[in-house]
Design a protein around this motif. Structure first.
Motif, PDB file in Angstrom:
ATOM      1  N   ASP A 137       0.837  -1.218   0.000  1.00  0.00           N
ATOM      2  CA  ASP A 137       0.000   0.000   0.000  1.00  0.00           C
ATOM      3  C   ASP A 137       0.863   1.256   0.000  1.00  0.00           C
ATOM      4  O   ASP A 137       0.659   2.179   0.788  1.00  0.00           O
ATOM      5  N   TYR A 139       0.900   3.863  -1.617  1.00  0.00           N
ATOM      6  CA  TYR A 139       0.268   5.003  -2.297  1.00  0.00           C
ATOM      7  C   TYR A 139      -1.119   5.224  -1.700  1.00  0.00           C
ATOM      8  O   TYR A 139      -1.683   4.348  -1.034  1.00  0.00           O
ATOM      9  N   GLN A 140      -1.660   6.416  -1.933  1.00  0.00           N
ATOM     10  CA  GLN A 140      -3.063   6.678  -1.605  1.00  0.00           C
ATOM     11  C   GLN A 140      -3.753   7.192  -2.871  1.00  0.00           C
ATOM     12  O   GLN A 140      -4.393   6.442  -3.576  1.00  0.00           O
ATOM     13  N   CYS A 141      -3.529   8.473  -3.199  1.00  0.00           N
ATOM     14  CA  CYS A 141      -4.142   8.962  -4.442  1.00  0.00           C
ATOM     15  C   CYS A 141      -3.431   8.398  -5.664  1.00  0.00           C
ATOM     16  O   CYS A 141      -4.015   8.291  -6.735  1.00  0.00           O
ATOM     17  N   TYR A 143      -0.960   9.733  -7.401  1.00  0.00           N
ATOM     18  CA  TYR A 143      -0.446  10.686  -8.378  1.00  0.00           C
ATOM     19  C   TYR A 143       1.086  10.712  -8.395  1.00  0.00           C
ATOM     20  O   TYR A 143       1.689  10.808  -9.461  1.00  0.00           O
ATOM     21  N   CYS A 144       1.707  10.626  -7.230  1.00  0.00           N
ATOM     22  CA  CYS A 144       3.175  10.686  -7.171  1.00  0.00           C
ATOM     23  C   CYS A 144       3.824   9.329  -7.406  1.00  0.00           C
ATOM     24  O   CYS A 144       5.045   9.244  -7.537  1.00  0.00           O
ATOM     25  N   THR A 145       3.007   8.271  -7.446  1.00  0.00           N
ATOM     26  CA  THR A 145       3.539   6.905  -7.457  1.00  0.00           C
ATOM     27  C   THR A 145       4.458   6.600  -8.645  1.00  0.00           C
ATOM     28  O   THR A 145       5.526   5.996  -8.454  1.00  0.00           O
ATOM     29  N   CYS A 191       5.204  13.092  -1.322  1.00  0.00           N
ATOM     30  CA  CYS A 191       3.889  12.448  -1.326  1.00  0.00           C
ATOM     31  C   CYS A 191       2.948  13.302  -0.492  1.00  0.00           C
ATOM     32  O   CYS A 191       3.084  13.378   0.723  1.00  0.00           O
ATOM     33  N   ARG A 192       2.018  13.973  -1.143  1.00  0.00           N
ATOM     34  CA  ARG A 192       1.093  14.843  -0.420  1.00  0.00           C
ATOM     35  C   ARG A 192       0.177  14.052   0.515  1.00  0.00           C
ATOM     36  O   ARG A 192      -0.332  14.584   1.494  1.00  0.00           O
ATOM     37  N   CYS A 193      -0.036  12.777   0.189  1.00  0.00           N
ATOM     38  CA  CYS A 193      -0.887  11.943   1.047  1.00  0.00           C
ATOM     39  C   CYS A 193      -0.148  11.468   2.292  1.00  0.00           C
ATOM     40  O   CYS A 193      -0.772  10.971   3.222  1.00  0.00           O
ATOM     41  N   GLY A 194       1.167  11.568   2.317  1.00  0.00           N
ATOM     42  CA  GLY A 194       1.951  11.166   3.482  1.00  0.00           C
ATOM     43  C   GLY A 194       2.120   9.669   3.637  1.00  0.00           C
ATOM     44  O   GLY A 194       2.191   9.168   4.761  1.00  0.00           O
ATOM     45  N   ALA A 195       2.204   8.952   2.519  1.00  0.00           N
ATOM     46  CA  ALA A 195       2.331   7.489   2.579  1.00  0.00           C
ATOM     47  C   ALA A 195       3.788   7.050   2.673  1.00  0.00           C
ATOM     48  O   ALA A 195       4.150   5.964   2.222  1.00  0.00           O
TER      49      ALA A 195
END
Length: 215
Positions: A137, A139-141, A143-145, A191-195
């Motif tokens: 997991d 990643y979240q959104c 986009y940066c992956t 990573c804006r989602c902080g993952a």
């Protein structure tokens, strides 16, 4: 006519001639402006290998490598984030080395080999890092992956070749993927989602080491 009259006449002739020449120059410049404005922008021909396939594209010389990939070749896996080289979302591999494609002009990539996220693997044949990001997991959104994965591929290759980082304590010793090394080497990818913890876990699972607590 006396001498003064002759001089006056010559002066008048010279003044008149200069004025006529100046007006002609202005009119000529005014007439040339529409023609210059109608000229097409400077174009450049770029030949490069992208994901193993040779490509030749004519592009505006101001086009970035990122826009060439996304707009000209429809390889939209590479993302445009900040467009200032600060987030790492546009990271690709250029001759095996990671670069921010938003900071590089397409014409600078002439006769190089570029690997994007599509070239690393697809759903049916994923790269080990792609599979690890799914399993952990990372990643979240999402986009940066693509940039995170391309950067991680380049980073692990740098580590394998013994390239030190600012966090390497001993430049004479081949660095290991410690928590500090991982943080430093991946610091250009945000990573804006902080993952970050899951991203670190995915990377270290592929590297076969542990970077416990890496952020």
């Amino acid at each position: 006519m006396d001498e003064a009259g002759v001089c006056l006449s010559r002066r008048n002739v010279l003044i008149a001639s200069a004025g006529t020449a100046a007006m002609a120059a202005v009119e000529s410049a005014d007439a040339a402006e529409p023609a210059m404005a109608a000229l097409p922008p400077t174009m450049g021909r770029v030949t490069l290998t992208i994901n193993g396939k040779a490509q030749t594209v004519d592009v505006d010389t101001r086009t970035t490598l990122l826009d060439l990939l996304r707009e000209n070749l429809q390889l939209t896996g590479t993302k445009k984030g900040c467009d200032h080289g600060q987030c790492g979302a546009c990271t690709v591999l250029l001759d095996g080395r990671r670069v921010n494609s938003c900071l590089m002009l397409a014409v600078m990539a002439h006769e190089t080999q570029v690997t994007t996220i599509e070239g690393l693997g697809m759903p049916g044949r994923m790269h080990p890092l792609q599979a690890a990001f799914v399993a952990k997991d990372g990643y979240q959104c999402g986009y940066c992956t693509p940039g995170q994965i391309c950067s991680a591929v380049g980073m692990l290759d740098e580590l394998q070749r013994g390239m030190p980082s600012h966090a390497t304590p001993d430049l004479a010793v081949k660095p290991l993927l410690s928590a500090d090394e991982l943080r430093e080497r991946m610091s250009g990818n945000l990573c804006r989602c902080g993952a970050y913890s899951n991203i670190a876990e995915a990377i270290t699972s592929v590297a076969g080491t542990s970077a416990g607590g890496a952020r």
